[in-house]
Design a protein around this motif. Structure first.
Motif, short mmCIF file in Angstrom:
data_model
loop_
_atom_site.label_atom_id
_atom_site.label_comp_id
_atom_site.label_asym_id
_atom_site.label_seq_id
_atom_site.Cartn_x
_atom_site.Cartn_y
_atom_site.Cartn_z
N LEU A 155 8.96 6.93 -8.74
CA LEU A 155 8.59 6.41 -7.34
C LEU A 155 8.54 5.32 -6.98
O LEU A 155 7.89 4.49 -7.80
CB LEU A 155 7.52 7.34 -7.00
N THR A 156 8.98 4.72 -6.09
CA THR A 156 8.89 3.28 -5.53
C THR A 156 8.71 3.12 -4.24
O THR A 156 9.09 3.87 -3.14
CB THR A 156 10.05 2.39 -6.06
N PRO A 157 7.75 2.17 -3.73
CA PRO A 157 7.14 2.33 -2.20
C PRO A 157 8.58 1.77 -1.56
O PRO A 157 9.25 0.74 -2.04
CB PRO A 157 6.12 1.36 -2.05
N VAL A 158 8.62 2.29 -0.24
CA VAL A 158 9.77 1.59 0.82
C VAL A 158 8.95 1.17 1.53
O VAL A 158 9.01 -0.40 2.20
CB VAL A 158 10.53 2.79 1.39
N PHE A 159 7.84 1.49 2.18
CA PHE A 159 6.87 0.82 3.14
C PHE A 159 5.48 1.07 2.89
O PHE A 159 5.27 2.18 2.37
CB PHE A 159 7.28 1.52 4.71
N LEU A 160 4.47 0.09 3.08
CA LEU A 160 3.23 0.12 3.09
C LEU A 160 2.62 0.32 4.43
O LEU A 160 3.22 -0.26 5.51
CB LEU A 160 2.57 -0.81 2.39
N THR A 161 1.44 1.21 4.82
CA THR A 161 0.70 0.68 6.04
C THR A 161 0.20 -0.30 6.09
O THR A 161 0.25 -1.35 5.09
CB THR A 161 -0.18 1.98 5.87
N SER A 162 -0.33 -0.67 7.25
CA SER A 162 -1.09 -1.82 7.53
C SER A 162 -2.23 -2.28 6.60
O SER A 162 -2.55 -3.24 6.55
CB SER A 162 -1.52 -2.03 8.93
N SER A 163 -2.90 -1.24 6.09
CA SER A 163 -3.78 -1.50 5.05
C SER A 163 -3.62 -1.59 3.70
O SER A 163 -4.27 -1.33 2.72
CB SER A 163 -4.90 -0.15 5.44
N GLY A 164 -2.22 -1.41 3.41
CA GLY A 164 -1.59 -1.57 2.04
C GLY A 164 -1.26 -0.08 1.31
O GLY A 164 -1.02 -0.40 0.24
N LYS A 165 -1.63 0.89 2.07
CA LYS A 165 -1.47 2.00 1.24
C LYS A 165 -0.23 2.59 1.20
O LYS A 165 0.80 2.04 2.14
CB LYS A 165 -2.45 3.17 1.88
N ILE A 166 0.42 3.40 0.49
CA ILE A 166 1.97 3.84 0.28
C ILE A 166 2.22 4.63 1.50
O ILE A 166 1.45 5.61 1.67
CB ILE A 166 2.28 4.52 -0.82
N TRP A 167 2.92 4.15 2.15
CA TRP A 167 3.36 5.02 3.48
C TRP A 167 4.49 6.05 3.19
O TRP A 167 4.61 7.23 3.14
CB TRP A 167 3.74 4.04 4.79
N LYS A 168 5.72 5.26 2.89
CA LYS A 168 7.02 5.96 2.41
C LYS A 168 7.57 5.63 0.93
O LYS A 168 7.28 4.36 0.79
CB LYS A 168 8.10 5.75 3.55
N ALA A 169 7.95 6.41 0.34
CA ALA A 169 8.49 5.89 -1.04
C ALA A 169 9.74 6.69 -1.35
O ALA A 169 10.01 8.01 -0.80
CB ALA A 169 7.21 6.37 -2.04
N ILE A 170 10.70 6.09 -2.00
CA ILE A 170 11.87 6.85 -2.34
C ILE A 170 11.61 7.27 -4.00
O ILE A 170 10.98 6.58 -4.89
CB ILE A 170 13.01 5.70 -2.25
N ASP A 189 -4.97 5.08 -7.13
CA ASP A 189 -6.15 4.29 -7.52
C ASP A 189 -5.38 2.81 -8.16
O ASP A 189 -6.09 1.79 -7.98
CB ASP A 189 -6.86 5.00 -8.61
N PHE A 190 -4.38 2.96 -8.94
CA PHE A 190 -3.79 1.65 -9.47
C PHE A 190 -3.27 0.77 -8.29
O PHE A 190 -3.53 -0.31 -8.36
CB PHE A 190 -2.38 2.07 -10.50
N TYR A 191 -2.71 1.46 -7.43
CA TYR A 191 -2.30 0.50 -6.20
C TYR A 191 -3.33 -0.20 -5.54
O TYR A 191 -3.20 -1.06 -4.90
CB TYR A 191 -1.36 1.65 -5.17
N GLU A 192 -4.57 0.46 -5.36
CA GLU A 192 -5.65 0.21 -4.79
C GLU A 192 -6.23 -0.91 -5.38
O GLU A 192 -6.81 -2.12 -4.70
CB GLU A 192 -6.86 1.12 -4.64
#
Length: 236
Positions: free
Chosen positions: A119-134, A84-87
């Motif tokens: 936890l921190t994002p590595v990649f986001l999806t095209s819509s800006g959601k977290i895809w992969k995180a380390i 929700d924070f990321y959104e």
């Protein structure tokens, strides 16, 4: 996506694996689209008797097996408030945020250990959601589970989640003085109070005074907890 971008994403795990080989830090990569792990480092302390490959294959079921029920509910809540924070965060700023929190794992001996997960994002999806995180795992310096914090890289503020009031609260990051850092640096090298006093040309009582102030500032009770806290929170 260009061929070069595809190549970079395909190869991104290699430096993570290299880092895992060169450190005692435990880490893993999570893929939210498949709801599983893409990489798990080999650190027996946090694998609860499983091999890294077994945890990789278990995916989220690892949590259901080794996290007590109360903390499972906490993790579900963290997942909800984190997304929700990321959104609500501007798209271009999302990769710069790191969330950390504490929860228990039940090890192979049946004992509970309190761990901290960052936890921190590595990649986001095209819509800006977290895809992969380390995710980086370490022993927690806290007393209980929770302690949910979000920090934006380059800013000296931390947002803490109040579990009782169910909202985020802003707070400044702890600032260490030059003397705090000196005492911590010598302490990490195993210096005693008398040895620190001699190295800094001050009295042992002065070292004790600064240590007491440091413990109060960090809300810890001893130098081991202080070192764990500043390391975990990147204060030194």
């Amino acid at each position: 996506m260009t061929d070069e971008e595809r190549s970079k994403r395909f190869d991104y795990l290699e430096p993570i694996k290299a880092f895992a080989r060169a450190t005692y830090t435990s880490l893993y990569v999570i893929d939210y689209l498949i709801q599983g792990f893409e990489f798990v480092s080999d650190n027996p302390l946090f694998l609860c008797g499983n091999t890294a490959q077994e945890v990789l294959e278990m995916g989220y079921s690892f949590y259901f097996k080794h996290v007590p029920e109360a903390d499972l509910e906490l993790l579900l809540k963290i997942n909800t408030i984190g997304f929700d924070f990321y959104e609500k965060t501007p798209l271009e700023e999302r990769p710069h945020y790191t969330i950390s929190y504490d929860f228990h794992l039940r090890n192979q001996e049946g004992k509970l250990i309190l761990i901290n997960q960052k936890l921190t994002p590595v990649f986001l999806t095209s819509s800006g959601k977290i895809w992969k995180a380390i995710c980086i795992i370490s022993l927690s310096s806290e007393r209980k589970a929770g302690n949910i914090k979000i920090h934006k890289n380059g800013e000296n503020t931390v947002q803490k989640y109040n579990l009782e009031l169910n909202h985020w609260e802003d707070s400044k990051r702890i600032a260490l003085s030059k003397r705090d850092k000196e005492i911590l640096q010598f302490s990490t090298r195993g210096f005693t109070i008398n040895e620190i006093a001699e190295a800094l040309f001050i009295s042992p009582d002065t070292v004790k005074f600064h240590r007491r102030n440091l413990f109060q500032k960090l809300e810890v009770t001893n130098i081991s907890e202080a070192i764990a806290f500043v390391t975990s929170n990147k204060l030194i």
